[in-house]
Design a protein around this motif. Structure first.
Motif, PDB file in Angstrom:
ATOM      1  N   CYS A  51       4.059 -10.967   6.403  1.00 52.58           N
ATOM      2  CA  CYS A  51       2.584 -10.349   6.898  1.00 52.58           C
ATOM      3  C   CYS A  51       2.555  -9.719   7.986  1.00 52.58           C
ATOM      4  O   CYS A  51       1.818  -8.737   8.211  1.00 52.58           O
ATOM      5  CB  CYS A  51       1.382 -11.668   6.946  1.00 52.58           C
ATOM      6  N   TYR A  52       3.442 -10.158   9.126  1.00 50.30           N
ATOM      7  CA  TYR A  52       3.376  -9.641  10.434  1.00 50.30           C
ATOM      8  C   TYR A  52       4.089  -8.025  10.281  1.00 50.30           C
ATOM      9  O   TYR A  52       3.573  -7.329  10.956  1.00 50.30           O
ATOM     10  CB  TYR A  52       4.092 -10.517  11.215  1.00 50.30           C
ATOM     11  N   GLN A  53       5.189  -8.240   9.645  1.00 55.47           N
ATOM     12  CA  GLN A  53       5.818  -6.927   9.601  1.00 55.47           C
ATOM     13  C   GLN A  53       5.176  -5.867   8.439  1.00 55.47           C
ATOM     14  O   GLN A  53       5.175  -4.766   9.110  1.00 55.47           O
ATOM     15  CB  GLN A  53       6.992  -7.437   8.833  1.00 55.47           C
ATOM     16  N   LEU A  54       4.398  -6.272   7.498  1.00 58.12           N
ATOM     17  CA  LEU A  54       3.452  -5.634   6.906  1.00 58.12           C
ATOM     18  C   LEU A  54       2.492  -4.892   7.625  1.00 58.12           C
ATOM     19  O   LEU A  54       2.112  -3.726   7.359  1.00 58.12           O
ATOM     20  CB  LEU A  54       3.031  -6.185   5.583  1.00 58.12           C
ATOM     21  N   LYS A  55       1.921  -5.732   8.372  1.00 56.25           N
ATOM     22  CA  LYS A  55       0.651  -5.168   9.074  1.00 56.25           C
ATOM     23  C   LYS A  55       1.052  -4.311  10.190  1.00 56.25           C
ATOM     24  O   LYS A  55       0.236  -3.224  10.518  1.00 56.25           O
ATOM     25  CB  LYS A  55      -0.122  -6.488   9.821  1.00 56.25           C
ATOM     26  N   LYS A  56       2.076  -4.459  10.650  1.00 58.42           N
ATOM     27  CA  LYS A  56       2.817  -3.583  11.904  1.00 58.42           C
ATOM     28  C   LYS A  56       3.211  -2.137  11.163  1.00 58.42           C
ATOM     29  O   LYS A  56       2.902  -1.130  11.586  1.00 58.42           O
ATOM     30  CB  LYS A  56       4.010  -4.082  12.512  1.00 58.42           C
ATOM     31  N   GLU A  57       3.804  -2.244   9.893  1.00 62.17           N
ATOM     32  CA  GLU A  57       4.275  -1.266   9.296  1.00 62.17           C
ATOM     33  C   GLU A  57       3.201  -0.311   8.586  1.00 62.17           C
ATOM     34  O   GLU A  57       3.031   0.916   8.309  1.00 62.17           O
ATOM     35  CB  GLU A  57       5.393  -1.322   8.505  1.00 62.17           C
ATOM     36  N   LEU A  58       2.298  -1.232   7.732  1.00 61.99           N
ATOM     37  CA  LEU A  58       1.624  -0.553   6.721  1.00 61.99           C
ATOM     38  C   LEU A  58       0.306   0.015   7.464  1.00 61.99           C
ATOM     39  O   LEU A  58      -0.096   1.399   6.951  1.00 61.99           O
ATOM     40  CB  LEU A  58       1.254  -1.529   5.534  1.00 61.99           C
ATOM     41  N   ASN A  59      -0.184  -0.573   8.134  1.00 65.07           N
ATOM     42  CA  ASN A  59      -1.622  -0.241   9.105  1.00 65.07           C
ATOM     43  C   ASN A  59      -2.551   0.424   7.824  1.00 65.07           C
ATOM     44  O   ASN A  59      -2.997   1.539   7.992  1.00 65.07           O
ATOM     45  CB  ASN A  59      -1.325   0.729  10.069  1.00 65.07           C
ATOM     46  N   LEU A  60      -2.864  -0.483   7.164  1.00 63.83           N
ATOM     47  CA  LEU A  60      -3.922  -0.082   5.847  1.00 63.83           C
ATOM     48  C   LEU A  60      -5.213   0.801   6.672  1.00 63.83           C
ATOM     49  O   LEU A  60      -5.733   1.712   6.007  1.00 63.83           O
ATOM     50  CB  LEU A  60      -4.593  -1.305   5.334  1.00 63.83           C
ATOM     51  N   TYR A  61      -5.824   0.215   7.953  1.00 65.04           N
ATOM     52  CA  TYR A  61      -6.845   1.065   8.538  1.00 65.04           C
ATOM     53  C   TYR A  61      -6.779   2.340   8.578  1.00 65.04           C
ATOM     54  O   TYR A  61      -7.683   3.289   8.744  1.00 65.04           O
ATOM     55  CB  TYR A  61      -7.245   0.290   9.657  1.00 65.04           C
ATOM     56  N   GLU A 179       6.458  -8.309  -5.173  1.00 64.32           N
ATOM     57  CA  GLU A 179       7.912  -8.533  -5.761  1.00 64.32           C
ATOM     58  C   GLU A 179       8.550  -7.424  -6.484  1.00 64.32           C
ATOM     59  O   GLU A 179       9.632  -7.189  -6.560  1.00 64.32           O
ATOM     60  CB  GLU A 179       8.026  -9.861  -6.127  1.00 64.32           C
ATOM     61  N   SER A 180       7.653  -6.553  -7.029  1.00 64.60           N
ATOM     62  CA  SER A 180       8.005  -5.557  -7.897  1.00 64.60           C
ATOM     63  C   SER A 180       8.252  -4.083  -7.409  1.00 64.60           C
ATOM     64  O   SER A 180       8.723  -3.349  -7.829  1.00 64.60           O
ATOM     65  CB  SER A 180       6.988  -5.272  -9.026  1.00 64.60           C
ATOM     66  N   LEU A 181       7.978  -4.038  -5.961  1.00 62.69           N
ATOM     67  CA  LEU A 181       7.980  -2.877  -5.203  1.00 62.69           C
ATOM     68  C   LEU A 181       9.624  -2.656  -4.694  1.00 62.69           C
ATOM     69  O   LEU A 181      10.196  -3.509  -4.703  1.00 62.69           O
ATOM     70  CB  LEU A 181       6.989  -2.842  -4.307  1.00 62.69           C
ATOM     71  N   ASN A 182       9.613  -1.455  -4.382  1.00 59.81           N
ATOM     72  CA  ASN A 182      11.005  -0.999  -3.700  1.00 59.81           C
ATOM     73  C   ASN A 182      11.339  -1.789  -2.459  1.00 59.81           C
ATOM     74  O   ASN A 182      10.743  -1.396  -1.347  1.00 59.81           O
ATOM     75  CB  ASN A 182      10.946   0.444  -3.729  1.00 59.81           C
ATOM     76  N   THR A 183      12.277  -2.525  -2.383  1.00 62.09           N
ATOM     77  CA  THR A 183      12.510  -3.247  -1.182  1.00 62.09           C
ATOM     78  C   THR A 183      14.029  -2.383  -0.553  1.00 62.09           C
ATOM     79  O   THR A 183      14.430  -3.355   0.289  1.00 62.09           O
ATOM     80  CB  THR A 183      12.666  -4.816  -1.479  1.00 62.09           C
ATOM     81  N   ASP A 184      14.367  -1.436  -1.018  1.00 59.09           N
ATOM     82  CA  ASP A 184      15.604  -1.027  -0.427  1.00 59.09           C
ATOM     83  C   ASP A 184      15.440  -0.747   1.215  1.00 59.09           C
ATOM     84  O   ASP A 184      16.408  -0.929   1.894  1.00 59.09           O
ATOM     85  CB  ASP A 184      15.996   0.227  -1.276  1.00 59.09           C
ATOM     86  N   SER A 185      14.312  -0.417   1.528  1.00 56.43           N
ATOM     87  CA  SER A 185      14.091  -0.332   2.800  1.00 56.43           C
ATOM     88  C   SER A 185      12.661  -0.557   3.183  1.00 56.43           C
ATOM     89  O   SER A 185      11.699  -0.204   2.363  1.00 56.43           O
ATOM     90  CB  SER A 185      14.556   1.204   3.444  1.00 56.43           C
ATOM     91  N   LYS A 187      10.604   1.303   4.818  1.00 54.01           N
ATOM     92  CA  LYS A 187       9.846   2.658   4.590  1.00 54.01           C
ATOM     93  C   LYS A 187       9.744   2.870   3.112  1.00 54.01           C
ATOM     94  O   LYS A 187       8.456   3.377   2.631  1.00 54.01           O
ATOM     95  CB  LYS A 187      10.891   3.878   5.272  1.00 54.01           C
ATOM     96  N   ASN A 188      10.668   2.612   2.321  1.00 56.34           N
ATOM     97  CA  ASN A 188      10.253   2.941   0.714  1.00 56.34           C
ATOM     98  C   ASN A 188       9.349   1.882   0.218  1.00 56.34           C
ATOM     99  O   ASN A 188       8.304   2.188  -0.418  1.00 56.34           O
ATOM    100  CB  ASN A 188      11.576   2.546   0.064  1.00 56.34           C
ATOM    101  N   PHE A 189       9.573   0.616   0.892  1.00 59.97           N
ATOM    102  CA  PHE A 189       8.355  -0.506   0.572  1.00 59.97           C
ATOM    103  C   PHE A 189       6.876  -0.194   0.826  1.00 59.97           C
ATOM    104  O   PHE A 189       6.022  -0.126   0.172  1.00 59.97           O
ATOM    105  CB  PHE A 189       8.692  -1.732   0.927  1.00 59.97           C
ATOM    106  N   ILE A 190       6.653   0.338   2.048  1.00 55.24           N
ATOM    107  CA  ILE A 190       5.393   0.877   2.579  1.00 55.24           C
ATOM    108  C   ILE A 190       5.022   1.949   1.909  1.00 55.24           C
ATOM    109  O   ILE A 190       3.781   2.096   1.378  1.00 55.24           O
ATOM    110  CB  ILE A 190       5.465   1.076   4.096  1.00 55.24           C
ATOM    111  N   LEU A 191       5.826   3.079   1.495  1.00 53.18           N
ATOM    112  CA  LEU A 191       5.418   4.284   0.748  1.00 53.18           C
ATOM    113  C   LEU A 191       4.862   3.847  -0.670  1.00 53.18           C
ATOM    114  O   LEU A 191       3.830   4.246  -1.167  1.00 53.18           O
ATOM    115  CB  LEU A 191       6.613   5.214   0.517  1.00 53.18           C
TER     116      LEU A 191
END
Length: 203
Positions: A51-61, A179-185, A187-191
């Protein structure tokens, strides 16, 4: 050269925009729609490093339109005193619309100093980042509005049968299967994560 680069970007953008997400594979439709849900309902835990990593990288806001409303719930999986303090604090943050100011500082503190999570340490960070007074924080902590928000927060896990975080529900009816999304990196996951959110908002 600039024209070539622009053309490549244009092709890539079309590819992303035309990406097809499949129900049952990338997301599921909930059996019962959540009433009065915001466009995005986010579920997380300050104790979850993903959650921490996703919040830092995704930044929904910042990645979505300003008109998109987001409601975030802090879930308690261990049901200990520390989690209850964090839920209480998060309910105050939501009430005064200070989510953006405190979420990353709290995440950073929790992930680095788990043993030091208590009422005083969390309160100190909250006051520093939001600039509210010590007296105001204590008043909010005991307020009916915050206690009511905590009660609603407790109901959320049962309401949507969540077994893990982070999770996002779109328009109260679509649950993204991360769990179905691209986890190669990352960057790809966030995209891909950003694209499926935008796709489901329009669906």
């Amino acid at each position: 050269m600039k024209k070539i680069i622009f053309f490549i970007i244009l092709i890539y953008s079309c590819k992303v925009n035309s990406e097809t997400f499949i129900e049952g594979k990338h997301y599921i439709k909930l059996p019962h729609r959540i009433k009065n849900a915001t466009t995005i309902t986010e579920y997380f835990s300050f104790n979850c490093r993903y959650c921490y990593q996703l919040k830092k990288e995704l930044n929904l806001y910042s990645n979505l339109n300003n008109n998109v409303k987001i409601n975030s719930y802090h879930l308690e999986f261990f049901k200990n005193k520390q989690e209850k303090i964090l839920t209480h604090m998060w309910s105050i943050a939501k009430l005064i619309h200070a989510e953006k100011k405190i979420i990353l500082p709290i995440f950073e503190f929790v992930n680095k100093k788990k043993n030091e999570i208590n009422f005083k340490t969390i309160k100190k960070i909250f006051i520093k980042k939001t600039k509210i007074s010590n007296k105001e924080y204590d008043k909010l902590w005991k307020s009916y509005s915050v206690l009511n928000a905590i009660s609603e927060n407790k109901k959320q896990k049962k309401k949507v049968y969540l077994s893990y975080v982070p999770q996002i529900i779109i328009n109260g009816k679509y649950l993204i299967l991360t769990e179905s999304l691209n986890t190669d990196s990352i960057k790809n996951f966030i995209l891909e994560y950003t694209n499926i959110i935008k796709y489901l908002i329009k669906k």
